[in-house]
Design a protein around this motif. Structure first.
Motif, PDB file in Angstrom:
ATOM      1  N   UNK A 209      10.225  10.144  -4.116  1.00  0.00           N
ATOM      2  CA  UNK A 209      10.119  11.037  -2.957  1.00  0.00           C
ATOM      3  C   UNK A 209       8.662  11.325  -2.622  1.00  0.00           C
ATOM      4  N   UNK A 210       7.828  11.512  -3.638  1.00  0.00           N
ATOM      5  CA  UNK A 210       6.405  11.772  -3.414  1.00  0.00           C
ATOM      6  C   UNK A 210       5.725  10.594  -2.735  1.00  0.00           C
ATOM      7  N   UNK A 211       6.022   9.368  -3.200  1.00  0.00           N
ATOM      8  CA  UNK A 211       5.421   8.170  -2.598  1.00  0.00           C
ATOM      9  C   UNK A 211       5.859   8.033  -1.143  1.00  0.00           C
ATOM     10  N   UNK A 212       7.142   8.283  -0.887  1.00  0.00           N
ATOM     11  CA  UNK A 212       7.660   8.184   0.480  1.00  0.00           C
ATOM     12  C   UNK A 212       6.992   9.205   1.402  1.00  0.00           C
ATOM     13  N   UNK A 213       6.770  10.401   0.901  1.00  0.00           N
ATOM     14  CA  UNK A 213       6.130  11.446   1.712  1.00  0.00           C
ATOM     15  C   UNK A 213       4.692  11.068   2.043  1.00  0.00           C
ATOM     16  N   UNK A 214       3.988  10.459   1.097  1.00  0.00           N
ATOM     17  CA  UNK A 214       2.604  10.024   1.355  1.00  0.00           C
ATOM     18  C   UNK A 214       2.587   8.943   2.430  1.00  0.00           C
ATOM     19  N   UNK A 215       3.476   7.937   2.294  1.00  0.00           N
ATOM     20  CA  UNK A 215       3.507   6.825   3.250  1.00  0.00           C
ATOM     21  C   UNK A 215       3.926   7.292   4.641  1.00  0.00           C
ATOM     22  N   UNK A 216       4.818   8.265   4.680  1.00  0.00           N
ATOM     23  CA  UNK A 216       5.366   8.708   5.959  1.00  0.00           C
ATOM     24  C   UNK A 216       4.321   9.335   6.870  1.00  0.00           C
ATOM     25  N   UNK A 217       3.358  10.030   6.276  1.00  0.00           N
ATOM     26  CA  UNK A 217       2.362  10.746   7.092  1.00  0.00           C
ATOM     27  C   UNK A 217       1.004  10.048   7.100  1.00  0.00           C
ATOM     28  N   UNK A 218       0.911   8.849   6.505  1.00  0.00           N
ATOM     29  CA  UNK A 218      -0.405   8.229   6.377  1.00  0.00           C
ATOM     30  C   UNK A 218      -0.895   7.710   7.736  1.00  0.00           C
ATOM     31  N   UNK A 219      -2.141   8.008   8.100  1.00  0.00           N
ATOM     32  CA  UNK A 219      -2.692   7.570   9.392  1.00  0.00           C
ATOM     33  C   UNK A 219      -2.626   6.050   9.551  1.00  0.00           C
ATOM     34  N   UNK A 220      -2.129   5.616  10.693  1.00  0.00           N
ATOM     35  CA  UNK A 220      -2.051   4.192  10.987  1.00  0.00           C
ATOM     36  C   UNK A 220      -0.744   3.548  10.583  1.00  0.00           C
ATOM     37  N   UNK A 221       0.055   4.225   9.735  1.00  0.00           N
ATOM     38  CA  UNK A 221       1.336   3.666   9.297  1.00  0.00           C
ATOM     39  C   UNK A 221       2.418   4.123  10.276  1.00  0.00           C
TER      40      UNK A 221
ATOM     41  N   UNK B 146      -6.161   0.242   6.169  1.00  0.00           N
ATOM     42  CA  UNK B 146      -5.069   1.222   6.097  1.00  0.00           C
ATOM     43  C   UNK B 146      -4.277   1.031   4.806  1.00  0.00           C
ATOM     44  N   UNK B 147      -3.959  -0.214   4.483  1.00  0.00           N
ATOM     45  CA  UNK B 147      -3.183  -0.501   3.277  1.00  0.00           C
ATOM     46  C   UNK B 147      -3.953  -0.092   2.020  1.00  0.00           C
ATOM     47  N   UNK B 148      -5.270  -0.372   1.999  1.00  0.00           N
ATOM     48  CA  UNK B 148      -6.074  -0.024   0.828  1.00  0.00           C
ATOM     49  C   UNK B 148      -6.151   1.486   0.640  1.00  0.00           C
ATOM     50  N   UNK B 149      -6.342   2.219   1.730  1.00  0.00           N
ATOM     51  CA  UNK B 149      -6.456   3.670   1.624  1.00  0.00           C
ATOM     52  C   UNK B 149      -5.131   4.300   1.179  1.00  0.00           C
ATOM     53  N   UNK B 150      -4.016   3.753   1.659  1.00  0.00           N
ATOM     54  CA  UNK B 150      -2.705   4.245   1.240  1.00  0.00           C
ATOM     55  C   UNK B 150      -2.477   3.967  -0.248  1.00  0.00           C
ATOM     56  N   UNK B 151      -2.867   2.782  -0.672  1.00  0.00           N
ATOM     57  CA  UNK B 151      -2.726   2.438  -2.087  1.00  0.00           C
ATOM     58  C   UNK B 151      -3.528   3.395  -2.965  1.00  0.00           C
ATOM     59  N   UNK B 152      -4.757   3.691  -2.556  1.00  0.00           N
ATOM     60  CA  UNK B 152      -5.585   4.628  -3.331  1.00  0.00           C
ATOM     61  C   UNK B 152      -4.934   6.003  -3.394  1.00  0.00           C
ATOM     62  N   UNK B 153      -4.333   6.455  -2.275  1.00  0.00           N
ATOM     63  CA  UNK B 153      -3.703   7.780  -2.232  1.00  0.00           C
ATOM     64  C   UNK B 153      -2.508   7.842  -3.182  1.00  0.00           C
ATOM     65  N   UNK B 154      -1.726   6.774  -3.236  1.00  0.00           N
ATOM     66  CA  UNK B 154      -0.561   6.746  -4.138  1.00  0.00           C
ATOM     67  C   UNK B 154      -1.024   6.774  -5.592  1.00  0.00           C
TER      68      UNK B 154
ATOM     69  N   UNK C 236       1.720  -2.418  -5.070  1.00  0.00           N
ATOM     70  CA  UNK C 236       1.601  -3.589  -4.199  1.00  0.00           C
ATOM     71  C   UNK C 236       2.138  -3.194  -2.823  1.00  0.00           C
ATOM     72  N   UNK C 237       1.321  -3.372  -1.767  1.00  0.00           N
ATOM     73  CA  UNK C 237       1.722  -3.009  -0.414  1.00  0.00           C
ATOM     74  C   UNK C 237       1.770  -4.265   0.447  1.00  0.00           C
ATOM     75  N   UNK C 238       2.897  -4.455   1.104  1.00  0.00           N
ATOM     76  CA  UNK C 238       3.072  -5.564   2.044  1.00  0.00           C
ATOM     77  C   UNK C 238       2.936  -5.016   3.466  1.00  0.00           C
TER      78      UNK C 238
END
Length: 294
Positions: free
Chosen positions: A221-233, A268-276, A286-288
């Protein structure tokens, strides 16, 4: 992601302390059992002997799991923690079953066994409590700083050991003060049931991990919440996780604006990965990237 040297050092210190304390307690309780003949001490001795095996295996697992990924183990070596825990559970269950059987036999016997030199036994058990409490204190500090699964499990196991050890003290005191020799068998049976319950919990947790069970719901749930609000996603799908020892493996598909440059998409993918990873330091992510379709 290899562990940093400070993390490795802390984990190793906790594992070495566990082996040292378990070895010392085995020697002390062997002498106490010879002096008193108390089954409750035998139960505590068996538990400490299992602790020594578990601690040695845990120390080996800590050292092996810290090795970086290689050609044969592309995802690292952390699954050894779950494999070792599975073996630990079987050892503890066998020990608990033996103590339970002997305790029942003594409890239903026509004449309760005679105990001797209860004072010496109590002294050994008090030393055992103090050593175990000191070990738990250090393991708790290490686990809080490193998040190591083996150290955390070992800490919880030793917390559980305090119960039968205190029970042995009570049994010896009741025998010396009120001549209640059967209390020794009753407390040994309770200690064995605690050991069997703990073994079952360790076995189930290790089995699930070896079967690639998903991470805890709150982590997903935490990972999903981060991805849901991430800029550019613009959206995400196919969020998959699995656990191996202390690590959490995460795969995530994110949907991005196809009109932007490849460089911007990767940023965008790199910044999201760092946040997770910042939220879950033990995660391997791993982000596709997929093109968002309106």
């Amino acid at each position: 992601m290899p562990q940093d040297p400070q993390t490795q050092k802390l984990n190793f210190s906790a594992g070495l302390a566990s082996v040292s304390v378990a070895g010392t307690l085995v020697v002390l309780k062997l002498w106490a059992l010879w002096a008193t003949g108390a089954l409750s001490i035998a139960a505590s001795l068996a538990d400490s002997a299992m602790d020594l095996l578990i601690s040695c295996a845990g120390l080996a697992a800590i050292l092996y799991a810290a090795r970086p990924a290689d050609e044969d183990h592309a995802f690292g070596h952390t699954s050894v923690e779950d494999l070792v825990s599975l073996g630990q559970a079987l050892f503890v269950a066998a020990s608990g079953a033996a103590i339970l059987w002997t305790g029942i036999e003594r409890l239903i016997a026509a004449t309760p066994p005679d105990l001797a030199d209860e004072g010496a036994g109590i002294a050994v058990m008090i030393v055992s409590v103090l050593l175990t409490a000191a070990l738990v204190f250090w393991q708790k500090r290490v686990a809080a700083r490193t998040g190591n699964k083996v150290v955390s499990a070992d800490m919880l196991h030793y917390v559980g050991d305090l119960i039968p050890t205190c029970g042995a003290i009570l049994a010896l005191w009741l025998s010396a003060r009120f001549d209640l020799a059967r209390a020794d068998s009753v407390i040994a049976i309770l200690a064995a049931l605690i050991m069997l319950r703990g073994a079952a919990k360790i076995f189930v947790a290790s089995w699930h991990a070896l079967m690639d069970r998903a991470a805890a719901p709150e982590v997903i749930r935490s990972i999903a919440e981060i991805a849901e609000i991430w800029p550019g996603v613009r959206g995400f799908h196919d969020l998959r996780t699995r656990t191996a020892g202390a690590k959490i493996f995460v795969q995530l598909h994110i949907e991005l604006d196809g009109a932007q440059s490849l460089e911007a998409a990767h940023a965008i993918a790199r910044s999201l990965k760092r946040a997770i990873i910042e939220a879950h330091p033990q995660a391997d992510v791993i982000i596709h990237m997929d093109v968002w379709q309106d």
